[in-house]
Every structure is written in structure tokens, then in C-alpha cells.
Design an enzyme around this catalytic site. Sequence first.
Site, mmCIF file in Angstrom:
data_model
loop_
_atom_site.group_PDB
_atom_site.id
_atom_site.type_symbol
_atom_site.label_atom_id
_atom_site.label_comp_id
_atom_site.label_asym_id
_atom_site.label_seq_id
_atom_site.Cartn_x
_atom_site.Cartn_y
_atom_site.Cartn_z
ATOM 1 N N GLU A 3 0.861 -1.180 0.000
ATOM 2 C CA GLU A 3 0.000 0.000 0.000
ATOM 3 C C GLU A 3 0.895 1.227 0.000
ATOM 4 O O GLU A 3 1.931 1.263 0.668
ATOM 5 C CB GLU A 3 -0.920 0.036 1.218
ATOM 6 C CG GLU A 3 -1.783 1.281 1.235
ATOM 7 C CD GLU A 3 -2.946 1.215 2.207
ATOM 8 O OE1 GLU A 3 -3.838 2.090 2.117
ATOM 9 O OE2 GLU A 3 -2.981 0.306 3.047
ATOM 10 N N CYS A 23 -6.440 1.137 2.218
ATOM 11 C CA CYS A 23 -7.405 2.240 2.239
ATOM 12 C C CYS A 23 -7.353 3.115 1.008
ATOM 13 O O CYS A 23 -8.342 3.781 0.686
ATOM 14 C CB CYS A 23 -7.185 3.070 3.500
ATOM 15 S SG CYS A 23 -7.638 2.204 5.024
ATOM 16 N N GLU A 26 -11.813 -2.629 3.354
ATOM 17 C CA GLU A 26 -12.295 -2.857 4.728
ATOM 18 C C GLU A 26 -13.734 -2.377 4.849
ATOM 19 O O GLU A 26 -14.084 -1.619 5.742
ATOM 20 C CB GLU A 26 -11.401 -2.141 5.739
ATOM 21 C CG GLU A 26 -10.048 -2.803 5.924
ATOM 22 C CD GLU A 26 -9.171 -2.095 6.953
ATOM 23 O OE1 GLU A 26 -9.511 -0.951 7.338
ATOM 24 O OE2 GLU A 26 -8.145 -2.662 7.357
#
Length: 670
Positions: free
Chosen positions: A44, A238, A376
Amino acid sequence: MKKLITLSLLAASLTASAQSQVLDVKAAKLGAPVQSTMYGIFFEDINYAADGGLYAELVMNRSFEFPNHFAGWDISGKVMLLSDSPFDKNPNCVRLAPSGHSDKHTMIENHGFFGMGVKGGEDYRFSVWARVPGGGSAKLWIDLVDNATMGDDQKIGNASVDVSGKEWKKYTATIKAKRTVDKAHLRVWGDSKATTDLDHVSLFPVKTWKGRENGMRQDLAQALFDMHPGVFRFPGGCIVEGTDLETRYDWKNSVGPVENRPLNENRWHYTFTSRYFPNYYQSYGLGFFEFFLLCEDFGCEPLPVISCGLSCQFQNPDPTKPGVHVPLDQLEPYIQDALDLVEFANGPVDSKWGKVRADMGHPEPFNLKFLGVGNEQWDYDEKHGGFGPVFTERLKKFSDALRKRYPNLKLIGTTGPNSEGWDFDLLQPRMKELKVDLYDEHYYRNEQWFLSHGLRYDGYDRKGPRVFAGEYACHGKGKKWNHFETSLYEAAHMTGIERNADIVHMATYAPLFAHVEGWQWRPDAIWYDNLRSFKSVSYYVQQLFATNKGTNVLSLTMQGKPVAGQEGQNGLFASAVFDKQTGEVIVKVVNTSKQEQPITINLQGLKAAGTAQTITLSHNGSMDDENTLDNPEKITPKTGTAPVTANKKNAVVTDQLPPMTFRIYKIAKG
């Protein structure tokens, strides 16, 4: 005094005769196969993992597209921003006009990412798109400089570029650095007589991973290769969701000519006010094509994750708020993005997206087998908003479309951001109802959680989807850094993952990378500055499991129970596998207690004698020990041996396992 001596002798006698901990391994009976994807890596773009990290570009804001168009640049003389670039997705460029005075110079100077790390004697490839808007020709002077030098000349390398004509063209030059500097800058000087327009100003080391021009930083890519990953999850995390839909990661913007990949806001630049980096953006130079190439280089399965039309639910908890999430009846473009991604990876060269891949230099398919939908995300129950199946109703639409077009593709759902609790309990059965192939669990927990959850997967439903432990790490309570103790507990937990290889098919530690001057989240597996890097203890734990995963699980018990830190097991955790390729039994034992423990490994049905090869990971005096840039090998695996004896039926390994130690035993089948 005599009484004290007697007591001391008695204590010594009791210690010497301490009962050995017997680990029984059914070495002749192969259990569940260990998937090739069992241990992998998760990338990420956090902590300057991409731009300023793995992606080897040294120039920040190379196309002048940051909201502050000259972020990362100093300018002098007559420098003007234009919107006349040859690239429609990156329209900005700069004009360098003559100052009109012989002692005034027009120049732009780039700071890089916390400076530019250059090595003496190494070559650096400069490139720029340029034109002379008035026609004719002009010369650009290119300098690598060390502004901190006390010498007479700041230049540590230089070159020049001759620009000609009114049309935009790409120009290149090679600069050899005279000495090593960790915070160099790049200067581009304009011609004193002619106006020149510039765009996409770039500087790469010639020595990138595999020598690619749009390449990766060599030492960081090598560290990933050395982990021997079985699966590579990307691009997040994210950033897949984005804080809002406009800033989600759009894979289609990350492919095609690198000059025309648009800038994207990195949601991590504004998330932590305690460590704030307002100029943290994504150039998309490291895009999906490059991720697929790395998977090919590493010999692992690519696992891309795509947006399901929900922006980050942490920051946007109300799914009914207009403009925050994609309404169900407007989800089709997102589903089409997913379908197109599979075509980009696997489609023939005469398909729309297969042609894009081929035009980028890879006509062969990447053989994509897995696809994650959402990061998520979660649903809501009556007590927590009452919004209902916000995520799973979207996941079903993706699943229906993908399975219809690509029935062999394995789909991965998620159980949200938590490893337990109402949201996890709500989502886990819904993953089974939707018949996903795997679901993604995340857990960043403290020491006690890792020590008390050794049996986490032993009780999982064997008839449900398989598990992907997609993000996990032990976060020390009050000590959120890469110290030895938490890494040891991660090793203990991984014995439970390995023991349950029939249900757990993938596991990836997180996060992967961190720049020592640009981190926002820790612990992390690999740390670096502009020139150096080091591997954390957690990195070595991951590497040891990946390089010793074997092919089949073997039953390993202590008094008939799994060795998972249970009562009476004195803080021991253990697992065992057999490797069909090498003919070895591989036993992993973690001693999380503060005492040395004599252990006996009883290998039932194995004929072997002599010595077992051992690999040991232990601290150097303190549980807070950690590797650093200045001491990168303070804690590294050490090899050794342990005796193996044999009777008519079994081979037996005996050893003294030091306190707070992870040790692997490798016993060759006789």
C-alpha cells in the site's frame, strides 16, 4: 552458609533435570497441502512506499500537476506555468524564458523526496519532454547538485540537452555522479537566448530492478524478491477506497504511457495530523502494469483489489449521504472496471484492454487468478446504524457479473477492519452465503491478543470460504515500533496459520514499506532512507516461514493438543510441515516464555539420524532490540544444528530452546 549452598545445589539439580517438552509429529502421514500462496506481501502506498520509495523516480511533481504546481521546485528568472502540455491527463508544463540579462539565469530546481539519493560513480538517466515554441533550437543544462557542500562547486554531475523545433519531443541524457550524496537536487537551466517549454522532468538511476526505465529501486525490489512471496496484494488498503470517490485508486489511470497517467491524491497525506505530509500524492508511475510485472519477476500470484463503489467507511459512516458512496443503480461503471481489469491482465491482444497491455510491451497474458472486491468495507446491523447490507449487496452485483464472464476467477471478499466484534460476526456468515472463494481478515492487535489467539483458526468452519489474513501485525502496547518481542509473537501466531493450511490459504504482513523521514504508520517490514535500507525482524519472520513452508501440513501435538500457547504448554507455539521437493520434515517452534526449555521432537514414522539443521531468530539482550539503518543486521537468522537419534520407529530431535526464541528444525528423511 552451608544451608544456602545446599539450596543452590538443589535448585541447580532441579533445573538440570527439568522435564522435556515433548512435541509429537506424525511425520509419515501427510496432511493438508500448503498453498503456494500461503505467505506473501501486501503493498500500500503509505509511508512513501511508492513515490519516494519502491518507485525509483527521483523527481517529485515531475509534471507540475500538484495543487501547488511548483511544490518540490525552486524557480528563478522568468518561469511561467502553462496548460499546453502534449498530455491530456497532465495538461501543465513550464516555460523557461530568457531573463534578458547575461548575469540572470532562468532555472528550476527539484528537491526530490526528502532530497535525492545518488551514488558516486553511478549513472542517472535524465529525461524531459521539451519544445522551442518560437522554432529553432535551444540548449538546456542539467546539473545534479549538493547544496550542502563546503567546496567551490555544488555540481556533482552534469549534462546538456539540445532541444529543437516547435513540436514536443522526448529528450534524454545520462549524468554520472561524482560522489555519493543523500540529499542532492536537480537543476535545469534555461537557454539564455531562446524560450523553452518543459514537461515531465524525470531522473532515474540507470541501475533499477531488472534495468527497466520506468523501474523500481533495486535494493527494495530485491528485498521483496528475497521474501519469496507466493501472492502479492496491491494497491492497498485504504487507498483503494479513497477518502471520497474522486480519490479512490482508479487502475485505468495507472496504465498506458507514464507521461499521461494523472496525479491522484494520496489519502494518507492528510490522515495523521501528528505526522502530516501535504505534498504526498500518487504519480501512478508505479501502476497496475508495473505491479503485474513485479509479480511475474517474483514468481507469485497477483492479487489486485478494486473499489466496490464505497469510499472509506471510517470517514464516511453514513452510506445514505448523497455523493459519498455509489448508489446501487449506478454501480455499473465500477463493475465494468473490474471486468476490464481481468481483460487487461488476461485478454488477447486484439481485445480492447489486452491491446493496452500488449502496447505496453507485454503481449502475453499475466494469468490473473484472484481478484479482491473492496478493502475494509462492512455491513450494518440494527444497533449500528441500521443501514443494512451496504457492502454485501454491492459485492453480490460484482460477483454475479464476474462469475458470469470469468467463472474460474477466484473472488475475495472481506470481513471488515476487525478480527472480532459485531461487524466481523455479521460479515463472516455473509461471505459464506455469497460463496466467495476467500475472505480477507485484518488484525492489528497487541501482544496479549497474539499470545491468546493461537487457536484462532482451529475452530473455523471447514465448509466455508477459505481465509486470507490480508493485513496483520503485532502492535506493542505503548511501543508501536519494530522491536523483537512483537515480531516473535507474530511468529507464534503464524504457526497457527500454518497448522490450519486447509482453511487459511493466504497471509500477508502489513504495512510493507516506510521511509524513515516520511513514515506515518509503524511497525513496517522494510525501512529505508534515500540510499540505504534495512529489514525489520518481522521481515525475517515472514521470510523464514515463506522459505520453509513445505508442501503438506503434519500433525504436531503436545499431550494430544495443538501447541498454541495453551495451559500447561509453557508459552510454546509450534507447527510442522513436510516438503516433498526436499524430502525434509520442517518443524517451527516458538518459545514465548522467559525460560530456556528442553524440548524433544518425536518424529513418528520417520527414519533419520545424525543432525537437524536449525535456523534461529533471537534477540541480542533486550526484547526491545531492533534493526536500524546503522545496524541493519543486529537481529538476523542464524544457522546451526541439533542432534537427531533414532529407534526402530521414530527419529528424535533433542534441544535446549532459549527463552524468547523462534527456531526452525529441518530433518532430512532417511
